[in-house]
Structure formats: structure tokens, C-alpha cells
Design a protein around this motif. Structure first.
Motif, short mmCIF file in Angstrom:
data_model
loop_
_atom_site.label_atom_id
_atom_site.label_comp_id
_atom_site.label_asym_id
_atom_site.label_seq_id
_atom_site.Cartn_x
_atom_site.Cartn_y
_atom_site.Cartn_z
N MET A 15 0.85 -1.19 0.00
CA MET A 15 0.00 0.00 0.00
C MET A 15 0.89 1.23 0.00
O MET A 15 1.97 1.25 0.58
N THR A 16 0.41 2.30 -0.65
CA THR A 16 1.17 3.53 -0.72
C THR A 16 0.31 4.68 -0.23
O THR A 16 -0.92 4.64 -0.32
N ASP A 17 0.95 5.71 0.31
CA ASP A 17 0.24 6.90 0.75
C ASP A 17 0.10 7.91 -0.36
O ASP A 17 -0.56 8.93 -0.19
N ASN A 18 0.74 7.65 -1.49
CA ASN A 18 0.63 8.57 -2.61
C ASN A 18 -0.79 8.59 -3.14
O ASN A 18 -1.51 7.60 -3.07
N ARG A 19 -1.16 9.72 -3.71
CA ARG A 19 -2.52 9.93 -4.20
C ARG A 19 -2.47 10.33 -5.67
O ARG A 19 -1.63 11.13 -6.08
N VAL A 20 -3.38 9.79 -6.46
CA VAL A 20 -3.49 10.16 -7.87
C VAL A 20 -4.58 11.22 -8.02
O VAL A 20 -5.61 11.15 -7.35
N THR A 21 -4.35 12.18 -8.88
CA THR A 21 -5.35 13.20 -9.19
C THR A 21 -5.97 12.91 -10.55
O THR A 21 -5.25 12.73 -11.53
N VAL A 22 -7.28 12.82 -10.59
CA VAL A 22 -8.01 12.65 -11.85
C VAL A 22 -8.85 13.91 -12.06
O VAL A 22 -9.63 14.28 -11.19
N ILE A 23 -8.67 14.54 -13.21
CA ILE A 23 -9.40 15.77 -13.51
C ILE A 23 -10.44 15.47 -14.58
O ILE A 23 -10.09 15.13 -15.71
N GLY A 24 -11.70 15.61 -14.22
CA GLY A 24 -12.79 15.36 -15.15
C GLY A 24 -13.61 14.16 -14.74
O GLY A 24 -13.06 13.06 -14.59
N GLY A 25 -14.91 14.36 -14.57
CA GLY A 25 -15.79 13.28 -14.11
C GLY A 25 -16.69 12.72 -15.19
O GLY A 25 -17.82 12.31 -14.91
N GLY A 26 -16.21 12.69 -16.43
CA GLY A 26 -16.95 12.05 -17.51
C GLY A 26 -16.72 10.55 -17.48
O GLY A 26 -16.28 9.98 -16.48
N LEU A 27 -16.98 9.90 -18.59
CA LEU A 27 -16.81 8.45 -18.66
C LEU A 27 -15.37 8.04 -18.41
O LEU A 27 -15.09 7.10 -17.66
N ALA A 28 -14.43 8.73 -19.05
CA ALA A 28 -13.02 8.39 -18.91
C ALA A 28 -12.53 8.62 -17.48
O ALA A 28 -11.85 7.77 -16.89
N GLY A 29 -12.86 9.78 -16.92
CA GLY A 29 -12.42 10.09 -15.56
C GLY A 29 -13.03 9.17 -14.52
O GLY A 29 -12.37 8.75 -13.56
N THR A 30 -14.31 8.84 -14.71
CA THR A 30 -14.98 7.93 -13.80
C THR A 30 -14.33 6.55 -13.82
O THR A 30 -14.05 5.97 -12.76
N GLU A 31 -14.07 6.04 -15.02
CA GLU A 31 -13.44 4.73 -15.14
C GLU A 31 -12.02 4.75 -14.57
O GLU A 31 -11.60 3.82 -13.87
N ALA A 32 -11.27 5.81 -14.87
CA ALA A 32 -9.89 5.91 -14.38
C ALA A 32 -9.85 5.93 -12.86
O ALA A 32 -9.06 5.21 -12.23
N ALA A 33 -10.70 6.75 -12.25
CA ALA A 33 -10.71 6.84 -10.79
C ALA A 33 -11.05 5.51 -10.15
O ALA A 33 -10.46 5.11 -9.14
N TRP A 34 -12.01 4.78 -10.74
CA TRP A 34 -12.40 3.49 -10.18
C TRP A 34 -11.27 2.47 -10.26
O TRP A 34 -11.01 1.75 -9.29
N GLN A 35 -10.58 2.41 -11.40
CA GLN A 35 -9.49 1.45 -11.55
C GLN A 35 -8.33 1.77 -10.60
O GLN A 35 -7.68 0.86 -10.07
N ILE A 36 -8.08 3.04 -10.38
CA ILE A 36 -7.02 3.44 -9.45
C ILE A 36 -7.39 3.01 -8.03
O ILE A 36 -6.57 2.42 -7.30
N ALA A 37 -8.62 3.29 -7.63
CA ALA A 37 -9.07 2.93 -6.28
C ALA A 37 -9.08 1.42 -6.09
O ALA A 37 -8.73 0.91 -5.01
N ARG A 38 -9.46 0.67 -7.12
CA ARG A 38 -9.47 -0.80 -7.02
C ARG A 38 -8.08 -1.36 -6.80
O ARG A 38 -7.91 -2.46 -6.26
N ALA A 39 -7.08 -0.62 -7.24
CA ALA A 39 -5.70 -1.06 -7.03
C ALA A 39 -5.19 -0.69 -5.64
O ALA A 39 -4.02 -0.93 -5.32
N GLY A 40 -6.06 -0.10 -4.81
CA GLY A 40 -5.67 0.27 -3.46
C GLY A 40 -5.00 1.62 -3.36
O GLY A 40 -4.39 1.93 -2.33
N ILE A 41 -5.13 2.44 -4.40
CA ILE A 41 -4.48 3.75 -4.42
C ILE A 41 -5.54 4.82 -4.17
O ILE A 41 -6.56 4.86 -4.86
N PRO A 42 -5.32 5.74 -3.21
CA PRO A 42 -6.27 6.83 -3.02
C PRO A 42 -6.27 7.78 -4.21
O PRO A 42 -5.22 8.02 -4.82
N VAL A 43 -7.43 8.30 -4.55
CA VAL A 43 -7.55 9.15 -5.72
C VAL A 43 -8.47 10.33 -5.42
O VAL A 43 -9.48 10.18 -4.73
N THR A 44 -8.08 11.49 -5.89
CA THR A 44 -8.95 12.67 -5.81
C THR A 44 -9.51 12.93 -7.20
O THR A 44 -8.75 13.13 -8.16
#
Length: 455
Positions: free
Chosen positions: A1-30
Motif C-alpha cells: 500500500m502507498t500513501d501517494n494519491r493520484v489526481t483525476v481531472i474530469g468526471g466524464g466516462l473516462a475520468g470515472t473509469e480511471a478513478a475506479w481502476q485506481i481505487a481498485r488497485a488500493g491507491i487513493p484518488v482525488t
């Protein structure tokens, strides 16, 4: 597990999918979405993954380009496609959804995830540090677009896109409109409004002479239509029969009340042109005019579209609108991993990179999110097999001619040819599908297993 956080800008289809895949990998995402703090010219709600133009993700059959992309994303456990399947509505051979419920469900799912911090605020510049996924779509805000232009040193490319109107189902004259699928195949999921030659020619004449809306803040002289999403009035002006070979194609559509369509005696009953309407919601209360993207003034839309048999008293709940889509010159800027060549910790996805369509945007979000998570974990980013539709699409946008680069929808023309030539198109596409899914499974099994899915 890492404390690093990924930033996703944009809540359309691409941003929604990207944020979900990042979180599923155990990475916090904004996940940043500017609506409702700031609206766009095309959006109507504040929900994530709002479907702006149509409620259809394209063909369901996996021997069709869009359908193969669906199949690949299902195999990769895409949250967007999973939710689309959950809220699908009848659409013949297409994957269409109840768009309001679809977007609401995705918004709730992401907002409820403990590793996803959903923030409603506008980002005006690209963060200088950390891993960032840029998924702001074709309607990137002015300040962020200027910052991206400065970062890339390149002008945006652009084309104009348009959305079709939606009418109330009860206002459609069912004595004229009939429910049927083309060649009577599959579930009868389209309402069809038949036209004879006289009706069609009058409709085309009025369409050609109707008054278009002003482009207002958009730069009129730079308007360039995307060939896959032409306004209906543009099609009408291209020739008398252009619409009849496009969205008003009558081939294979026949009202069961007229008799058996296979009977030669009924040949004279076949319509000269047909306007199709696709169901928007599960209850069948709303219907979308298929292929009727338009930039006509709203009053003109009502006047002209009510010339369509069956729509004489149609009640419009959404009028067609037109907006400018912008995209970056990806061949000069991106690797096929969707990382920027000059900054590997910055990734992009969605229509912003020059892929066309909902499913392609979702696919880009999956890959950008996956590679963002791998970057945080110190694992090499993945490159998808070019024999898959996803791999071929991202290879194309990263290696096409930069001088003539235009948005690309999923299609079999970008996939490497088969080793043995197959003349029959349907059979050939089936073999493309079989090879794609086999290669995708083998590829996934060989991936570094350090990236463990936790959700």
C-alpha cells in the motif's frame, strides 16, 4: 500500500473509469469535477459520466467494433460497462441505457468508495507534481485548456459535435409509427416513422432551408464537422438521397400491419425513407431521434421535425444542441500507454486524446487509470496488444500522422490483418473478435501480479 494519491481531472466516462481502476488497485484518488460549480455548453446535470449526445454505447454484437470493445471492457471489469449493462434499455442490437439512472448510479458508487475523494471544483491548471490523469473531455474549461496548450506548445484541434432531440413517447402517433427492428431481427426496439417520396422531399427541402442557431462563443470559421456525427441538416444539404443512405435508410424496415415484408406483393408498401427513434429510458417514456444531431434553432427544430409522419404533435423534452469538441494532437504528445512523452506521470484519456465515442472514452479511462496506479506502485506501464480493439485504438492515436490527425472511433480497419485472408466480412470480423479476446486473456495472465485489485 502507498500513501501517494493520484489526481483525476474530469468526471466524464473516462475520468470515472480511471478513478475506479485506481481505487481498485488500493491507491487513493482525488476526482475533480467542475459541475455544478461551473457548467458546460452541453451538460444538463451535475452527475458523473453524464451522456451528452446519445444514450447508446453502440452495437452489442462482439463481431462489431463497438461490441468488441464492450466485450474487452467486460473482461477487464470496467465499472462503466458493468453499470451500462445493469441499466440497459431495449435498443435492438445496441447497448443503450437509461441515462439518468446510469449516471446517478455511477455517481453514488464512486462517491461512496472510501479511497475516492470526489471534489466539486474547477481545476484551472495542470498540477505540477504527482501522478495526474487528465480526462476533461471535449469541453475542457478555458483556463485549463490554455494551460494545456502552454504545456504542450501546440494549438488544440477541434471539430463541432451535435446532440439529437428527445421526444415524449405518448406524443408519438402510434397509428403511423411502428415498432420493428431492421429485417425483423432481434427485439423490436425502435419506433419507425415511414415517409413516402413526397413527404421525404418536402421534409428535406424544409430542413435545407431551416435557420441554424448562432455559434455564439465558438469560432465559426474554425468549425469542422466530425464525419461520424454530422448534423442532419448538413446531411440534407449534401444531396437528395444522402439521408436515405444514412440515418433515414429504409432498407429492411417494414410495418407488420402491412403484411409479410418478404411477400413480393407487398413491395409497393415499403417506405421511401424511415426516421427511427430509440428508447431513452426503461419505461419507454422518452425517445431519441436517431441520427438527428442538429444545430437548428429550437423553434425551427419543432417546425421541421413535426413534418415527420407520426411526430406531427411530438412533445420535445430536449432540443438538439451543438458544441465544439477539442482534442490534442496525440501522435505528437502521447505514448500508447496514454502517458505524455515529456512527462510520464501525466496521463490523458477520453475524447480529449482523439478517440471517438462513449466506449472508447471508457477504454481510455481504464488504461490511463491502470497505468496511473502502476506508476504509483513503481511498476512498468502496460501496453495493450495491438490485436485487441483497445490496443489498436491507442496505438493509432499515438502513431497516426500528426498532420492529418482526426478523432478515431473503434473500427476493424485499425486492427492488424489476419494471417489468412478471409473474404466474407462477417466471418472476418468474427475472427478478429476471437483473436482479440484470446490475446487479451493471454496478455492479462502475463501482467505483473503486483497490482492487486482490492475492490
Amino acid at each position: 500500500m502507498t500513501d501517494n494519491r493520484v489526481t483525476v481531472i474530469g468526471g466524464g466516462l473516462a475520468g470515472t473509469e480511471a478513478a475506479w481502476q485506481i481505487a481498485r488497485a488500493g491507491i487513493p484518488v482525488t476526482l475533480y469535477e467542475m459541475r455544478p460549480v461551473r457548467s458546460s455548453p452541453a451538460h444538463h446535470t451535475q452527475e458523473l459520466a453524464e451522456l451528452v449526445c446519445s444514450n447508446s454505447f453502440g452495437a452489442l454484437a462482439s463481431d462489431r467494433a463497438a461490441g468488441l470493445l464492450h466485450a474487452e471492457l467486460r473482461h477487464l471489469d470496467s465499472i462503466v460497462i458493468r453499470t451500462a449493462d445493469k441499466h440497459s434499455v431495449p435498443a435492438g442490437g445496441a447497448l443503450a441505457v437509461d441515462r439518468a439512472v446510469f449516471s446517478s448510479d455511477l455517481t453514488h458508487t464512486l462517491a461512496s468508495h472510501p479511497l475516492i475523494d470526489l471534489r466539486r471544483e474547477e481545476i484551472e491548471s495542470i498540477p505540477q507534481t504527482g501522478v495526474v490523469v487528465l480526462a476533461t473531455g471535449p469541453l475542457t474549461s478555458h483556463d485549463l485548456a490554455e494551460d494545456l496548450q502552454q504545456f504542450t506548445g501546440m494549438e488544440y484541434l477541434s471539430f463541432f459535435d451535435a446532440a439529437s432531440p428527445i421526444v415524449v413517447g405518448e406524443s408519438i402517433d402510434r397509428d403511423i409509427a411502428f415498432l420493428a427492428s431492421r429485417y425483423d431481427k432481434g427485439e423490436a426496439a425502435y419506433l419507425n416513422c415511414p415517409m413516402n417520396k413526397e413527404q421525404y422531399l418536402r421534409f428535406r427541402e424544409e430542413l435545407c432551408n431551416a435557420e441554424a442557431a448562432e455559434l455564439k462563443d465558438f469560432e465559426r470559421e474554425s468549425a469542422k464537422f466530425f464525419e461520424g456525427c454530422l448534423p442532419i441538416e448538413e446531411l440534407a444539404q449534401r444531396g437528395e438521397d444522402t439521408m436515405r443512405y444514412g440515418p433515414l435508410k429504409p432498407v429492411g424496415l417494414f410495418d407488420p400491419r402491412w403484411g409479410d415484408f418478404r411477400d413480393p406483393a407487398n413491395k409497393h408498401k415499403r417506405p421511401y425513407a424511415v426516421v427511427q427513434l430509440r428508447q431513452e429510458d426503461k419505461a419507454g417514456q422518452l425517445w431519441n431521434l436517431v441520427g438527428f444531431q442538429t444545430n437548428l434553432r429550437w423553434g425551427e427544430q419543432k417546425r421541421v421535425f413535426r413534418l415527420i409522419p407520426g411526430l406531427e404533435t411530438a412533445e420535445f423534452v430536449r432540443m438538439g444542441v451543438m458544441h465544439r469538441n477539442t482534442f490534442i494532437n496525440s501522435p505528437n504528445l502521447l505514448h500508447s500507454t496514454l502517458q505524455f512523452k515529456t512527462r510520464p506521470t501525466l496521463l490523458a484519456a477520453g475524447q480529449l486524446i482523439g478517440t471517438e465515442g462513449y466506449t472508447a472514452a471508457t477504454a481510455g479511462g481504464w488504461l490511463a487509470g491502470t497505468n496511473a496506479a502502476r506508476t504509483i506502485l513503481g511498476i512498468s506501464p502496460v501496453i495493450m496488444p495491438q490485436t485487441t480493439m483497445m490496443g489498436a485504438l491507442f496505438e493509432f492515436i499515438s502513431s497516426a500522422s500528426a498532420k492529418h490527425f482526426q478523432p478515431m472511433p473503434p473500427n476493424f480497419g485499425i486492427i492488424p490483418q489476419l494471417s489468412n485472408r478471409v473474404k466474407n466480412k462477417r466471418e472476418r470480423y468474427g475472427k478478429y473478435r476471437d483473436r482479440s479476446l484470446e490475446d487479451l486473456i493471454a496478455w492479462q495472465q502475463q501482467l505483473d501480479r503486483t497490482l492487486v485489485k482490492v475492490g
